[in-house]
Write a protein that holds these residues in place. Sequence first.
Motif, PDB file in Angstrom:
ATOM      1  N   SER A  57       0.836  -1.201   0.000  1.00 30.60           N
ATOM      2  CA  SER A  57       0.000   0.000   0.000  1.00 30.60           C
ATOM      3  C   SER A  57       0.875   1.258   0.000  1.00 30.60           C
ATOM      4  CB  SER A  57      -0.912  -0.016   1.228  1.00 30.60           C
ATOM      5  OG  SER A  57      -1.640   1.166   1.321  1.00 30.60           O
ATOM      6  N   GLU A  60       2.580   1.810  -3.353  1.00 35.52           N
ATOM      7  CA  GLU A  60       1.604   2.268  -4.345  1.00 35.52           C
ATOM      8  C   GLU A  60       1.325   3.769  -4.192  1.00 35.52           C
ATOM      9  OE1 GLU A  60      -2.028  -0.215  -6.045  1.00 35.52           O
ATOM     10  OE2 GLU A  60      -2.393   0.514  -4.025  1.00 35.52           O
ATOM     11  N   ARG A  61       1.287   4.225  -2.939  1.00 32.65           N
ATOM     12  CA  ARG A  61       0.969   5.636  -2.672  1.00 32.65           C
ATOM     13  C   ARG A  61       2.172   6.556  -2.783  1.00 32.65           C
ATOM     14  NH1 ARG A  61      -1.425   3.563   2.268  1.00 32.65           N
ATOM     15  NH2 ARG A  61       0.408   4.481   3.201  1.00 32.65           N
ATOM     16  N   ARG A  62       3.345   6.067  -2.413  1.00 28.06           N
ATOM     17  CA  ARG A  62       4.510   6.945  -2.294  1.00 28.06           C
ATOM     18  C   ARG A  62       5.719   6.390  -3.024  1.00 28.06           C
ATOM     19  NH1 ARG A  62       3.787   6.896   3.929  1.00 28.06           N
ATOM     20  NH2 ARG A  62       1.785   7.903   4.083  1.00 28.06           N
TER      21      ARG A  62
END
Length: 151
Positions: A57, A60-62
């Motif tokens: 997660s 995917e975000r950073r």
Amino acid sequence: MDPLSVTASIIAVGTVAGKICSAFTELRSLCRSLPGRLHALNNEVADLEIVLFELASLTERRTAVLDSERMSLQHLVKQAEVKLLELQEIVGRLRTAYRDAAVPFALGAFSKEKTRLQGLQEEIRSVKCDLNIMLGASNSYVLHCLSLIHI
């Protein structure tokens, strides 16, 4: 390796961890009581699965935050995969032993694997801790960057 590939490989290894947890559940249903080592190992794998999905997660975000750490991350994920695949093989053999044989024979199968299971538990715990440290460091870095923006 691009960020999407890193995330995909983390998710794939997390899925293997989930399958192993399911195999432990089946093993538990085949016998009345599992040796404590197997319960502890199941807990380590379940914890690793959570860490892997949290890490996926995060990647995917950073993606930019993890650029400098990508090689270390790939190495740790590969280590986790190797350990989990070996564990999956052992648990499969134990399930077969418990399913197809009398319990005393099955306990003998566990005794045969006991030393390697203990080693795998320690190795999985080590990889999980290293991944947790990376996860925490990445989150700390992002919080540090956000605090600099607000100054």
